[in-house]
Design a protein around this motif. Structure first.
Motif, PDB file in Angstrom:
ATOM      1  N   TYR A   7       0.866  -1.185   0.000  1.00 48.79           N
ATOM      2  CA  TYR A   7       0.000   0.000   0.000  1.00 48.79           C
ATOM      3  C   TYR A   7       0.904   1.238   0.000  1.00 48.79           C
ATOM      4  N   SER A   8       0.677   2.110  -0.946  1.00 50.40           N
ATOM      5  CA  SER A   8       1.546   3.265  -1.101  1.00 50.40           C
ATOM      6  C   SER A   8       1.087   4.382  -0.156  1.00 50.40           C
ATOM      7  N   VAL A   9       1.857   4.580   0.885  1.00 49.04           N
ATOM      8  CA  VAL A   9       1.454   5.473   1.980  1.00 49.04           C
ATOM      9  C   VAL A   9       1.470   6.951   1.526  1.00 49.04           C
ATOM     10  N   MET A  33      13.255   7.820  -4.250  1.00 48.11           N
ATOM     11  CA  MET A  33      14.402   7.147  -3.614  1.00 48.11           C
ATOM     12  C   MET A  33      14.076   5.740  -3.138  1.00 48.11           C
ATOM     13  N   THR A  34      12.793   5.409  -3.079  1.00 44.06           N
ATOM     14  CA  THR A  34      12.380   4.127  -2.484  1.00 44.06           C
ATOM     15  C   THR A  34      11.286   3.523  -3.369  1.00 44.06           C
ATOM     16  N   PHE A  35      11.677   2.969  -4.495  1.00 46.08           N
ATOM     17  CA  PHE A  35      10.716   2.503  -5.499  1.00 46.08           C
ATOM     18  C   PHE A  35       9.751   1.456  -4.932  1.00 46.08           C
ATOM     19  N   GLY A  36      10.262   0.459  -4.236  1.00 47.37           N
ATOM     20  CA  GLY A  36       9.401  -0.579  -3.644  1.00 47.37           C
ATOM     21  C   GLY A  36       8.538  -1.254  -4.693  1.00 47.37           C
ATOM     22  N   ALA A  37       7.217  -1.143  -4.546  1.00 47.48           N
ATOM     23  CA  ALA A  37       6.306  -1.704  -5.550  1.00 47.48           C
ATOM     24  C   ALA A  37       5.969  -0.647  -6.600  1.00 47.48           C
ATOM     25  N   GLY A  38       6.584   0.509  -6.502  1.00 51.66           N
ATOM     26  CA  GLY A  38       6.427   1.536  -7.539  1.00 51.66           C
ATOM     27  C   GLY A  38       5.213   2.434  -7.352  1.00 51.66           C
ATOM     28  N   GLY A  39       4.552   2.353  -6.216  1.00 49.05           N
ATOM     29  CA  GLY A  39       3.320   3.122  -6.015  1.00 49.05           C
ATOM     30  C   GLY A  39       3.500   4.620  -6.253  1.00 49.05           C
ATOM     31  N   HIS A  40       4.520   5.213  -5.633  1.00 52.63           N
ATOM     32  CA  HIS A  40       4.720   6.653  -5.814  1.00 52.63           C
ATOM     33  C   HIS A  40       5.246   6.950  -7.222  1.00 52.63           C
ATOM     34  N   THR A  41       6.193   6.144  -7.677  1.00 55.99           N
ATOM     35  CA  THR A  41       6.760   6.374  -9.012  1.00 55.99           C
ATOM     36  C   THR A  41       5.666   6.367 -10.078  1.00 55.99           C
ATOM     37  N   VAL A  56      14.936   4.629  -7.542  1.00 54.45           N
ATOM     38  CA  VAL A  56      16.032   3.874  -6.947  1.00 54.45           C
ATOM     39  C   VAL A  56      15.466   2.814  -6.016  1.00 54.45           C
ATOM     40  N   ASP A  57      16.082   1.664  -5.989  1.00 47.73           N
ATOM     41  CA  ASP A  57      15.851   0.712  -4.895  1.00 47.73           C
ATOM     42  C   ASP A  57      17.106  -0.146  -4.768  1.00 47.73           C
ATOM     43  N   GLN A  58      17.270  -0.724  -3.589  1.00 48.76           N
ATOM     44  CA  GLN A  58      18.443  -1.585  -3.398  1.00 48.76           C
ATOM     45  C   GLN A  58      18.025  -3.040  -3.252  1.00 48.76           C
ATOM     46  N   ASP A  59      16.729  -3.287  -3.320  1.00 46.13           N
ATOM     47  CA  ASP A  59      16.244  -4.637  -3.070  1.00 46.13           C
ATOM     48  C   ASP A  59      16.084  -5.398  -4.390  1.00 46.13           C
ATOM     49  N   MET A  84      20.660   0.842  -6.594  1.00 46.63           N
ATOM     50  CA  MET A  84      21.678   1.441  -5.711  1.00 46.63           C
ATOM     51  C   MET A  84      21.059   1.779  -4.361  1.00 46.63           C
ATOM     52  N   ASN A  85      21.937   1.987  -3.408  1.00 47.24           N
ATOM     53  CA  ASN A  85      21.493   2.548  -2.143  1.00 47.24           C
ATOM     54  C   ASN A  85      21.231   4.032  -2.415  1.00 47.24           C
ATOM     55  N   PHE A  86      20.151   4.570  -1.915  1.00 46.33           N
ATOM     56  CA  PHE A  86      19.839   5.964  -2.270  1.00 46.33           C
ATOM     57  C   PHE A  86      20.899   6.946  -1.773  1.00 46.33           C
ATOM     58  N   GLU A  87      21.713   6.487  -0.872  1.00 50.50           N
ATOM     59  CA  GLU A  87      22.834   7.307  -0.414  1.00 50.50           C
ATOM     60  C   GLU A  87      23.734   7.721  -1.594  1.00 50.50           C
ATOM     61  N   ALA A 107      10.950  10.206  -0.737  1.00 46.21           N
ATOM     62  CA  ALA A 107      11.550   9.031  -0.086  1.00 46.21           C
ATOM     63  C   ALA A 107      10.531   8.519   0.926  1.00 46.21           C
ATOM     64  N   ASP A 108      10.165   7.268   0.774  1.00 45.65           N
ATOM     65  CA  ASP A 108       9.156   6.631   1.639  1.00 45.65           C
ATOM     66  C   ASP A 108       9.935   5.545   2.386  1.00 45.65           C
ATOM     67  N   LEU A 109      10.410   5.900   3.586  1.00 43.87           N
ATOM     68  CA  LEU A 109      11.495   5.139   4.208  1.00 43.87           C
ATOM     69  C   LEU A 109      11.109   3.753   4.726  1.00 43.87           C
ATOM     70  N   GLY A 110      12.135   2.986   5.005  1.00 43.55           N
ATOM     71  CA  GLY A 110      11.941   1.686   5.657  1.00 43.55           C
ATOM     72  C   GLY A 110      11.771   0.551   4.675  1.00 43.55           C
ATOM     73  N   VAL A 111      11.163  -0.510   5.177  1.00 41.96           N
ATOM     74  CA  VAL A 111      10.967  -1.687   4.341  1.00 41.96           C
ATOM     75  C   VAL A 111       9.554  -1.687   3.776  1.00 41.96           C
ATOM     76  N   SER A 112       9.311  -2.549   2.805  1.00 34.91           N
ATOM     77  CA  SER A 112       7.967  -2.627   2.231  1.00 34.91           C
ATOM     78  C   SER A 112       7.245  -3.846   2.802  1.00 34.91           C
ATOM     79  N   ARG A 134      18.702  -8.144   5.463  1.00 31.32           N
ATOM     80  CA  ARG A 134      19.335  -7.180   4.554  1.00 31.32           C
ATOM     81  C   ARG A 134      18.362  -6.821   3.442  1.00 31.32           C
ATOM     82  N   MET A 135      18.096  -5.518   3.231  1.00 29.20           N
ATOM     83  CA  MET A 135      17.269  -5.128   2.077  1.00 29.20           C
ATOM     84  C   MET A 135      18.047  -5.421   0.801  1.00 29.20           C
ATOM     85  N   ASP A 136      19.325  -5.070   0.825  1.00 24.42           N
ATOM     86  CA  ASP A 136      20.199  -5.338  -0.310  1.00 24.42           C
ATOM     87  C   ASP A 136      20.727  -6.766  -0.121  1.00 24.42           C
TER      88      ASP A 136
HETATM   89  C1  LIG Z   1       8.376   1.583   2.134  1.00 25.92           C
HETATM   90  S1  LIG Z   1       9.024   0.868   0.715  1.00 25.92           S
HETATM   91  C2  LIG Z   1       8.567   1.966  -0.556  1.00 25.92           C
HETATM   92  C3  LIG Z   1       7.253   1.676  -1.184  1.00 25.92           C
HETATM   93  C4  LIG Z   1       6.937   2.534  -2.376  1.00 25.92           C
HETATM   94  N1  LIG Z   1       6.922   3.928  -2.059  1.00 25.92           N
HETATM   95  C5  LIG Z   1       5.616   2.112  -2.981  1.00 25.92           C
HETATM   96  O1  LIG Z   1       4.685   2.931  -3.015  1.00 25.92           O
HETATM   97  O2  LIG Z   1       5.505   0.972  -3.419  1.00 25.92           O
HETATM   98  C6  LIG Z   1      10.710   1.192   0.827  1.00 25.92           C
HETATM   99  C7  LIG Z   1      11.537   0.649  -0.316  1.00 25.92           C
HETATM  100  O3  LIG Z   1      12.744   1.370  -0.321  1.00 25.92           O
HETATM  101  C8  LIG Z   1      13.826   0.523  -0.395  1.00 25.92           C
HETATM  102  N2  LIG Z   1      14.887   1.153   0.383  1.00 25.92           N
HETATM  103  C9  LIG Z   1      14.901   1.445   1.696  1.00 25.92           C
HETATM  104  N3  LIG Z   1      16.040   2.039   2.043  1.00 25.92           N
HETATM  105  C10 LIG Z   1      16.772   2.157   0.895  1.00 25.92           C
HETATM  106  C11 LIG Z   1      18.048   2.704   0.601  1.00 25.92           C
HETATM  107  N4  LIG Z   1      18.824   3.232   1.536  1.00 25.92           N
HETATM  108  N5  LIG Z   1      18.452   2.688  -0.695  1.00 25.92           N
HETATM  109  C12 LIG Z   1      17.687   2.143  -1.661  1.00 25.92           C
HETATM  110  N6  LIG Z   1      16.476   1.599  -1.432  1.00 25.92           N
HETATM  111  C13 LIG Z   1      16.018   1.606  -0.165  1.00 25.92           C
HETATM  112  C14 LIG Z   1      13.383  -0.800   0.183  1.00 25.92           C
HETATM  113  O4  LIG Z   1      14.098  -1.849  -0.413  1.00 25.92           O
HETATM  114  C15 LIG Z   1      11.892  -0.812  -0.199  1.00 25.92           C
HETATM  115  O5  LIG Z   1      11.695  -1.465  -1.411  1.00 25.92           O
END
Ligand SMILES: C[S@@+](CC[C@H](N)C(=O)[O-])C[C@H]1O[C@@H](n2cnc3c(N)ncnc32)[C@H](O)[C@@H]1O
Length: 325
Positions: A7-9, A33-41, A56-59, A84-87, A107-112, A134-136
């Protein structure tokens, strides 16, 4: 691998806020910065055809799933998903697209939800799995949760559980970890969950929230260096904003929120003109909370790059989207 639903918060709020200043523009560049399932993108890219999104995503699961979705949706010319890591993102842009500035970054932080629901990744005690987190997941240089639990000193473990998890029984839990690992390593989520439950007083062992929740969160933050990375990247992301561009960050716990709040404040007080979108963080609507209870701890803060400093009104849109709910 099927990528579990996420769910895209605060999706509508982010899309509206980032688009607010873009209506007159022919070319709009956003970054996620946090593609995840791509909701925001996808919501950002879907607004109009002049929009490009650098994501970007590292997972590895998120990347694989995302790339096939981008193709299916015919968005390969407008959505670019980077592993990549968004860093690393600010330097990546400076090196590869030196003239690129962004109209909006999210950037929608944390894990999905995928991480929690994909049992074998070791993020959740709902499934028995190796303690990884590890996310990565392909990065062998990262210490896994099992490594930390079995090798860190008493002081370091207590510090991790107390600081990142605000776990008030840290002392007891760490003592038990040290005793157990003398006999054999603690290798699985279920072993650690049970150990933590046993350290809780009987009457708190079976409450609404599993006693292992806080320590699991703390380990995940440590494994993925979440707070360090966040602290390092924010100035670089702010620097990538175009005039009228906005950086929107969604956090899920107070440690993250404090970092965002303080670094945004530092930027506003600096030489280059920035302002906060709103004084208080924007939180999910009642409707969103009903649809997705996991949104309950989300807070959105936004900083805007402006042409020149304003003298009085520090808050650009004090009573606009998301305030006073
Ligand atoms: C909360 S989810 C994002 C969900 C996304 N906004 C959506 O609507 O589907 C966070 C995503 O960011 C990635 N992520 C978290 N920290 C990251 C970092 N430092 N660099 C790259 N990706 C990161 C995680 O692997 C995860 O897929």
């Amino acid at each position: 691998m099927t990528y579990k639903k996420h769910y895209s918060v605060l999706n509508k709020e982010v899309v509206d806020i980032l688009n607010e200043n873009c209506e007159q523009l022919d070319n709009i560049n956003f970054a996620d910065m946090t593609f995840g399932a791509g909701g925001h993108t996808f919501a950002l890219a879907g607004k109009n055809e002049n929009i490009k999104v650098y994501s970007v995503d590292q997972d590895p699961d998120a990347l694989k799933n995302g790339r096939s979705h981008i193709e299916e949706l015919g968005l390969t010319e407008r959505v670019f998903l980077n592993d990549m890591n968004f860093e690393e993102f600010p330097d990546f842009i400076k090196e590869n697209h030196p003239n690129l500035k962004f109209n909006g970054i999210v950037a929608d932080l944390g894990v999905s939800s995928h991480h929690f629901d994909q049992g074998e990744r070791g993020f959740s005690f709902r499934f028995d799995a190796p303690l990884d987190m590890r996310m990565d997941a392909d990065n062998d240089e990262l210490e896994t949760a099992a490594y930390i639990v079995n090798n860190y000193s008493k002081e370091d473990l207590e510090n991790i559980f107390f600081r990142y998890g605000e776990e008030k029984f840290s002392h007891r839990i760490v003592r038990s970890i040290l005793e157990k690992r003398e006999i054999a390593p603690i290798e699985t989520t279920k072993q650690l969950e049970q150990l933590i439950i046993n350290c809780y007083p009987k009457k708190l062992q079976f409450g609404k929230i599993n006693p292992a929740t806080k320590c699991f969160q703390a380990l995940r933050i440590k494994v993925n260096k979440e707070l360090d990375v966040l602290e390092r990247v924010i100035p670089g992301l702010i620097d990538l904003l175009d005039i009228n561009g906005r950086l929107a960050i969604i956090t899920f716990h107070s440690l993250e929120d404090r970092i965002v709040k303080n670094l945004f404040k530092d930027a506003v007080q600096g030489e280059i003109p920035y302002e906060l979108y709103s004084k208080k963080p924007i939180v999910p609507s009642h409707g969103e909370l009903e649809e997705n209870p996991r949104s309950r701890s989300a807070k959105l803060r936004v900083i805007c790059k402006i042409k020149e400093k304003k003298s009085k009104n520090k808050y650009a849109h004090f009573s606009k989207i998301g305030e006073n709910r």
